[in-house]
Design a protein around this motif. Structure first.
Motif, mmCIF file in Angstrom:
data_model
loop_
_atom_site.group_PDB
_atom_site.id
_atom_site.type_symbol
_atom_site.label_atom_id
_atom_site.label_comp_id
_atom_site.label_asym_id
_atom_site.label_seq_id
_atom_site.Cartn_x
_atom_site.Cartn_y
_atom_site.Cartn_z
ATOM 1 N N ASN A 142 0.795 -1.235 0.000
ATOM 2 C CA ASN A 142 0.000 0.000 0.000
ATOM 3 C C ASN A 142 0.824 1.280 0.000
ATOM 4 O OD1 ASN A 142 -2.446 -1.480 0.134
ATOM 5 N ND2 ASN A 142 -2.211 -1.719 2.348
ATOM 6 N N LEU A 143 2.122 1.173 0.255
ATOM 7 C CA LEU A 143 2.958 2.369 0.318
ATOM 8 C C LEU A 143 3.055 3.038 -1.048
ATOM 9 C CD1 LEU A 143 4.996 4.223 1.793
ATOM 10 C CD2 LEU A 143 6.789 2.591 1.130
ATOM 11 N N ALA A 144 2.859 4.351 -1.078
ATOM 12 C CA ALA A 144 3.067 5.153 -2.284
ATOM 13 C C ALA A 144 3.768 6.441 -1.885
ATOM 14 C CB ALA A 144 1.740 5.456 -2.975
ATOM 15 N N VAL A 145 4.805 6.787 -2.625
ATOM 16 C CA VAL A 145 5.600 7.987 -2.352
ATOM 17 C C VAL A 145 5.784 8.729 -3.661
ATOM 18 C CG1 VAL A 145 7.808 8.873 -1.513
ATOM 19 C CG2 VAL A 145 6.798 6.867 -0.430
ATOM 20 N N ALA A 146 5.740 10.052 -3.639
ATOM 21 C CA ALA A 146 5.932 10.860 -4.849
ATOM 22 C C ALA A 146 6.848 12.030 -4.535
ATOM 23 C CB ALA A 146 4.595 11.359 -5.385
ATOM 24 N N GLY A 147 7.654 12.398 -5.466
ATOM 25 C CA GLY A 147 8.583 13.514 -5.320
ATOM 26 C C GLY A 147 9.789 13.273 -6.229
ATOM 27 N N ALA A 148 10.844 14.048 -6.073
ATOM 28 C CA ALA A 148 11.023 14.970 -4.958
ATOM 29 C C ALA A 148 10.638 16.394 -5.357
ATOM 30 C CB ALA A 148 12.486 14.943 -4.518
ATOM 31 N N PHE A 149 10.133 17.126 -4.343
ATOM 32 C CA PHE A 149 9.850 18.536 -4.475
ATOM 33 C C PHE A 149 10.722 19.279 -3.458
ATOM 34 C CE2 PHE A 149 5.837 16.017 -4.969
ATOM 35 C CZ PHE A 149 5.805 16.032 -6.351
ATOM 36 N N TRP A 150 10.566 20.573 -3.367
ATOM 37 C CA TRP A 150 11.331 21.314 -2.363
ATOM 38 C C TRP A 150 10.502 22.482 -1.861
ATOM 39 C CZ3 TRP A 150 12.486 26.491 -3.106
ATOM 40 C CH2 TRP A 150 12.361 26.976 -4.416
ATOM 41 N N ALA A 151 10.921 23.049 -0.740
ATOM 42 C CA ALA A 151 10.168 24.146 -0.127
ATOM 43 C C ALA A 151 11.092 24.957 0.765
ATOM 44 C CB ALA A 151 8.990 23.596 0.689
ATOM 45 N N GLU A 152 10.582 26.098 1.225
ATOM 46 C CA GLU A 152 11.257 26.819 2.301
ATOM 47 C C GLU A 152 11.100 26.014 3.586
ATOM 48 O OE1 GLU A 152 11.038 31.503 1.783
ATOM 49 O OE2 GLU A 152 9.059 30.611 1.629
ATOM 50 N N SER A 153 12.140 25.986 4.396
ATOM 51 C CA SER A 153 12.110 25.170 5.615
ATOM 52 C C SER A 153 10.965 25.541 6.539
ATOM 53 C CB SER A 153 13.442 25.296 6.355
ATOM 54 O OG SER A 153 14.480 24.702 5.595
ATOM 55 N N ASP A 154 10.583 26.820 6.555
ATOM 56 C CA ASP A 154 9.516 27.263 7.452
ATOM 57 C C ASP A 154 8.124 27.028 6.890
ATOM 58 O OD1 ASP A 154 11.471 28.099 9.208
ATOM 59 O OD2 ASP A 154 11.479 30.173 8.470
#
Length: 352
Positions: free
Chosen positions: A64-76
């Motif tokens: 059942n595990l599903a993972v998508a990425g990678a993306f990025w963001a500001e740490s806050d």
């Protein structure tokens, strides 16, 4: 449906792949360098962390595990992460520099063909904004679009002696391809399952990162966007491997696509690889399999003849290749979102 944001904050340098080959212009193996680690890397970490579970529970997680990425963001602000901007949108450096591809009489056209894109990423919260409304960064502050927050750099590493922690007397140093992220940035993945918060070894060289899991609430704008059904046009935010185990295709082998080949706005295919299995000291090759295919790159835009009226989760399983029993959907393959494309028949004026 995805239930968690997995937020990864590097504690120092990370490493990309060494690259495909060396050349006079590419002395540190930058050719084919790959960063950030893909969803398969995080999937392996989640499964390895839960290996002590009962067999039935671990098998259920694996299924059942599903993972998508990678993306990025500001740490806050990891909830407003950045995804690849659709290729139909061109955002230049200046405020008035923008353009859009339109589909006119089955041909892609735009008004300013000389304008080059300066930004490759768009925040998830601005996905439905019109291109002229997208705000560029100001005075170091991110807005709706952004540039890649990491850079590659060569660093020297020591070759240690076999019997002591000292550098070899001869040829004791070698160059390695390191990646440095901005201090205020982090990697973000979507996942159906969470990881316990803590420090983990992650990536090609097992460097230490801090990982936290953040729940996606029912009223989250992210969840609403993921649940929005796709009509005639959509854009990939992760690479897509369509087709069978032996043949990669540019679009799914389905009557909704093959009856009228979809219009695509894309770039050249990119290598897509992951490993399955568990190695051992005596027989690594027999127990570990590296699978390589070509993928349609993220940012690709599709326009189909009739509305799909589906979310990515509703796509038929046969659209996705299956790697030795592992459906590529589990690695976020071809995750996509609806996007607006101007579609017009070309009108010819009659002259009397």
């Amino acid at each position: 449906m995805f239930k968690f944001l997995i937020v990864i904050r590097p504690l120092g340098l990370l490493y990309g792949s060494a690259g495909a080959f060396l050349s006079p212009e590419n002395l540190v193996g930058r050719s084919g360098a790959k960063f950030p680690p893909d969803a398969g890397t995080l999937s392996g970490l989640i499964l390895a962390t839960n290996q002590e579970q009962k067999f039935t529970e671990h098998q259920e997680l694996k299924t059942n595990l599903a993972v998508a990425g990678a993306f990025w963001a500001e740490s806050d602000h990891p909830e407003n992460f950045f995804v690849p901007i659709p290729r139909s949108r061109i955002v230049g450096e200046k405020n008035k520099d923008f353009d859009e591809w339109s589909l006119i009489n089955h041909k892609w056209e735009r008004q300013h063909p000389d304008l080059d894109p300066e930004y490759q990423w768009q925040s998830i919260n601005s996905w439905h904004k019109q291109t002229p409304q997208l705000k560029r960064p100001e005075k170091g502050k991110l807005n709706d679009v952004g540039k890649t927050p990491w850079e590659f750099m060569p660093i020297l590493h020591p070759y240690l002696k076999d019997d002591e922690k000292h550098v070899r007397d001869r040829d004791g140093l070698f160059l390695e391809n390191a990646v440095q992220m901005r201090e205020d940035s982090c990697l973000v993945y979507l996942s159906t399952h969470k990881l316990p918060d803590g420090w983990y070894r992650f990536g090609g060289e097992n460097h230490i990162v801090e990982i936290t899991s953040q729940a996606i609430t029912e009223h989250s704008s992210i969840l609403k966007l993921l649940k929005q059904k796709i009509g005639r046009s959509f854009a990939l935010i992760t690479p897509a491997v369509w087709g069978s185990n032996n043949l990669s295709t540019r679009y799914p082998n389905d009557v909704r696509f093959s009856n009228k080949r979809p219009e695509m706005l894309t770039d050249r295919p990119e290598p897509w690889r992951y490993r399955v299995g568990k190695g051992d000291a005596q027989n690594k090759r027999a127990s570990k399999l590296s699978i390589g295919r070509y993928a349609v790159p993220a940012g690709t835009v599709y326009v189909v003849k009739h509305p799909l009226d589906l979310t990515w989760w509703d796509f038929p399983p046969e659209w996705f290749a299956s790697g030795e029993g592992l459906p590529l959907r589990q690695f976020g393959c071809g995750l996509c979102l609806p996007v607006e494309i101007k579609i017009e028949p070309k009108v010819e004026l009659k002259v009397d």
